[in-house]
Design a protein around this motif. Sequence first.
Motif, short mmCIF file in Angstrom:
data_model
loop_
_atom_site.label_atom_id
_atom_site.label_comp_id
_atom_site.label_asym_id
_atom_site.label_seq_id
_atom_site.Cartn_x
_atom_site.Cartn_y
_atom_site.Cartn_z
N ALA A 21 0.83 -1.21 0.00
CA ALA A 21 0.00 0.00 0.00
C ALA A 21 0.86 1.26 0.00
CB ALA A 21 -0.93 -0.01 1.21
N SER A 37 -3.38 3.31 -5.99
CA SER A 37 -3.99 3.68 -4.71
C SER A 37 -5.51 3.80 -4.77
CB SER A 37 -3.40 4.99 -4.20
OG SER A 37 -3.71 6.03 -5.08
N PHE A 39 -9.31 2.48 -4.52
CA PHE A 39 -9.93 1.45 -3.70
C PHE A 39 -10.64 0.43 -4.58
CE2 PHE A 39 -10.31 5.00 -0.45
CZ PHE A 39 -9.14 4.63 0.18
N GLN A 57 -9.21 -1.44 3.77
CA GLN A 57 -9.56 -1.10 2.39
C GLN A 57 -8.44 -1.62 1.49
OE1 GLN A 57 -11.75 -0.65 0.03
NE2 GLN A 57 -12.56 1.26 0.84
N THR A 59 -6.31 -2.14 -2.02
CA THR A 59 -5.92 -1.45 -3.24
C THR A 59 -5.16 -2.44 -4.11
OG1 THR A 59 -3.83 -0.69 -2.32
CG2 THR A 59 -5.72 0.76 -2.03
#
Length: 77
Positions: A21, A37, A39, A57, A59
């Motif tokens: 991330a 980046s 979602f 979340q 990515t």
Amino acid sequence: MNRGQIGNLFLVLVLGLFIGAISGIILDRLFGIHFFSMFLFDQPFVLELYIIKVGIQLTPASLIGIVVTGYLALKKG
């Protein structure tokens, strides 16, 4: 695979998620694109345990980080 190895593998995968991330954000800022980046889901996965609430979340970069660290961890043994 014993319990200690499973715990170590889980820790390595979580660290790979974070590293992926962070590297995705850095790559997005360097190249000016917003692919790594973005979602993947509208809402984060939420886990509520009385006082603690954790939301994750995902990515594309975090998934790449999980795959790469999982491959390296299992290859190394």
